[in-house]
Design a protein around this motif. Sequence first.
Motif, PDB file in Angstrom:
ATOM      1  N   GLN A 102       0.829  -1.204   0.000  1.00 38.38           N
ATOM      2  CA  GLN A 102       0.000   0.000   0.000  1.00 38.38           C
ATOM      3  C   GLN A 102       0.866   1.258   0.000  1.00 38.38           C
ATOM      4  N   MET A 105       2.107   1.649  -3.480  1.00 36.96           N
ATOM      5  CA  MET A 105       1.018   2.133  -4.342  1.00 36.96           C
ATOM      6  C   MET A 105       0.807   3.636  -4.147  1.00 36.96           C
ATOM      7  N   ALA A 106       0.826   4.090  -2.899  1.00 39.94           N
ATOM      8  CA  ALA A 106       0.642   5.517  -2.622  1.00 39.94           C
ATOM      9  C   ALA A 106       1.778   6.336  -3.236  1.00 39.94           C
ATOM     10  N   HIS A 108       3.593   5.440  -5.818  1.00 38.80           N
ATOM     11  CA  HIS A 108       3.406   5.365  -7.270  1.00 38.80           C
ATOM     12  C   HIS A 108       2.367   6.392  -7.735  1.00 38.80           C
ATOM     13  N   LEU A 109       1.270   6.480  -7.020  1.00 34.47           N
ATOM     14  CA  LEU A 109       0.231   7.441  -7.390  1.00 34.47           C
ATOM     15  C   LEU A 109       0.744   8.876  -7.268  1.00 34.47           C
ATOM     16  N   ILE A 125      -6.305   3.416 -11.269  1.00 35.41           N
ATOM     17  CA  ILE A 125      -5.388   2.716 -10.351  1.00 35.41           C
ATOM     18  C   ILE A 125      -5.887   2.852  -8.911  1.00 35.41           C
ATOM     19  N   ARG A 126      -6.306   4.050  -8.552  1.00 33.52           N
ATOM     20  CA  ARG A 126      -6.790   4.283  -7.188  1.00 33.52           C
ATOM     21  C   ARG A 126      -8.022   3.422  -6.888  1.00 33.52           C
ATOM     22  N   ASN A 128      -8.781   0.545  -8.227  1.00 35.90           N
ATOM     23  CA  ASN A 128      -8.413  -0.870  -8.205  1.00 35.90           C
ATOM     24  C   ASN A 128      -7.279  -1.183  -7.235  1.00 35.90           C
ATOM     25  N   ALA A 129      -6.904  -0.240  -6.398  1.00 32.07           N
ATOM     26  CA  ALA A 129      -5.791  -0.443  -5.464  1.00 32.07           C
ATOM     27  C   ALA A 129      -5.985  -1.659  -4.559  1.00 32.07           C
ATOM     28  N   ILE A 132      -5.165  -4.732  -6.656  1.00 33.39           N
ATOM     29  CA  ILE A 132      -3.735  -4.753  -6.974  1.00 33.39           C
ATOM     30  C   ILE A 132      -2.938  -5.181  -5.746  1.00 33.39           C
ATOM     31  N   THR A 133      -3.298  -4.656  -4.584  1.00 32.62           N
ATOM     32  CA  THR A 133      -2.628  -5.030  -3.343  1.00 32.62           C
ATOM     33  C   THR A 133      -2.809  -6.518  -3.067  1.00 32.62           C
TER      34      THR A 133
END
Length: 172
Positions: A102, A105-106, A108-109, A125-126, A128-129, A132-133
């Motif tokens: 997570q 991911m944060a 990356h965003l 992406i947000r 589907n996070a 994805i996680t």
Amino acid sequence: PLPIVYFFSRLGRLRGAAALTVAFLAVSALLGLIGHGTTITVLAMICFTGAVLAEALRRRYPLEKTFLIASLAIFSCGIGVVLAVSYLSGAAPWQIVAHYVQGIMAEHLRLSEQLGISPEQIALIRENAPQITDFFIAIFPALALSGAVLTVWVNVLAARSLLGRQGVGVAF
């Protein structure tokens, strides 16, 4: 791990371990001073992998045995770190991995927004996070083992070239 392999091969096991200890303590102190103390575990894993790889090369194990020993060593260290953090935090190991994913991911965003990626793609992406996680948690053991094998492979190839030029023979 390559510098560790080099110094262990050139200085021998005891003096190489002493040089490694001094370097580890110095780098750990610097990391602590700049506020990156959590990366010390990664540094310790790299040091351990280098020492194991140097010992496998010193004993002139066949290539496949060298790969197996060093890859399992780094993989076991990584799993050990996850389990230790899990135990100390009271969270399940997959929750530790989820927290790590997570965070990535944060980041990356955040970087995607700075690079000017379209808002629709960032929103996708947000949205589907969680999926994805979950995906990365499911494949984490395979990713960890693949990363360990790749790390060992690159370092064995580099060590073979470096040590061959320095007159320290390797078994393969």
